[in-house]
Scaffold this motif. Sequence first.
Motif, PDB file in Angstrom:
ATOM      1  N   GLY A 197     -59.599  -7.132 -46.102  1.00 40.02           N
ATOM      2  CA  GLY A 197     -58.891  -6.241 -45.195  1.00 40.02           C
ATOM      3  C   GLY A 197     -57.556  -5.815 -45.793  1.00 40.02           C
TER       4      GLY A 197
ATOM      5  N   LEU B 162     -55.485   0.133 -34.639  1.00 38.51           N
ATOM      6  CA  LEU B 162     -56.309  -0.121 -35.833  1.00 38.51           C
ATOM      7  C   LEU B 162     -56.446  -1.610 -36.086  1.00 38.51           C
ATOM      8  CD1 LEU B 162     -54.836   2.489 -38.346  1.00 38.51           C
ATOM      9  CD2 LEU B 162     -57.003   2.638 -37.112  1.00 38.51           C
TER      10      LEU B 162
ATOM     11  N   LEU C 247     -56.574  -3.569 -38.948  1.00 36.97           N
ATOM     12  CA  LEU C 247     -56.354  -3.482 -40.397  1.00 36.97           C
ATOM     13  C   LEU C 247     -57.112  -4.563 -41.160  1.00 36.97           C
ATOM     14  CD1 LEU C 247     -52.543  -2.609 -40.463  1.00 36.97           C
ATOM     15  CD2 LEU C 247     -54.476  -1.077 -40.835  1.00 36.97           C
TER      16      LEU C 247
ATOM     17  N   ASN D 104     -60.111  -5.393 -40.818  1.00 40.61           N
ATOM     18  CA  ASN D 104     -61.498  -4.979 -41.063  1.00 40.61           C
ATOM     19  C   ASN D 104     -61.612  -3.678 -41.843  1.00 40.61           C
ATOM     20  OD1 ASN D 104     -62.900  -7.124 -39.871  1.00 40.61           O
ATOM     21  ND2 ASN D 104     -62.508  -6.289 -37.832  1.00 40.61           N
ATOM     22  N   ILE D 105     -60.500  -3.092 -42.235  1.00 43.53           N
ATOM     23  CA  ILE D 105     -60.541  -1.842 -42.998  1.00 43.53           C
ATOM     24  C   ILE D 105     -60.666  -2.170 -44.479  1.00 43.53           C
ATOM     25  CG2 ILE D 105     -59.227   0.199 -43.688  1.00 43.53           C
ATOM     26  CD1 ILE D 105     -58.055   0.250 -40.876  1.00 43.53           C
ATOM     27  N   ARG D 106     -61.661  -1.578 -45.118  1.00 39.76           N
ATOM     28  CA  ARG D 106     -61.877  -1.750 -46.558  1.00 39.76           C
ATOM     29  C   ARG D 106     -61.675  -0.400 -47.220  1.00 39.76           C
ATOM     30  NH1 ARG D 106     -62.129  -6.037 -44.413  1.00 39.76           N
ATOM     31  NH2 ARG D 106     -63.655  -7.696 -44.619  1.00 39.76           N
TER      32      ARG D 106
END
Length: 109
Positions: free
Chosen positions: A64, A94, A96, A98-100
């Motif tokens: 992440g 958001l 963050l 889990n954001i790739r």
Amino acid sequence: MHVSENVNGSVSDISKHFLNELSGTVAVITSDGRMIVGTLKGFDQTINLILDESHERVFSSSQGVEQVVLGLYIVRGDNVAVIGEIDEETDSALDLGNIRAEPLNSVVH
């Protein structure tokens, strides 16, 4: 146009208007591909920026987004590629962790 030229007001008037418009959180993408988020506190004619309560968002394709606390931070104007206002409500929603994403590349001149 040079900064010393006046268009609809003096440079200080334009600066005050800009700071009023961007009084919240801003994101700065630097020419070396970093993303720095913070509160814009000031700038000058060469776009040197003063950010308060800032942090760098480090992107990774396998983990992440990591947020590295920077605090009060100065970004040299010649290192600013993009600056924009962040919608704080959307940003806070958001996840963050889990954001790739692939890290940004440096600007090539």
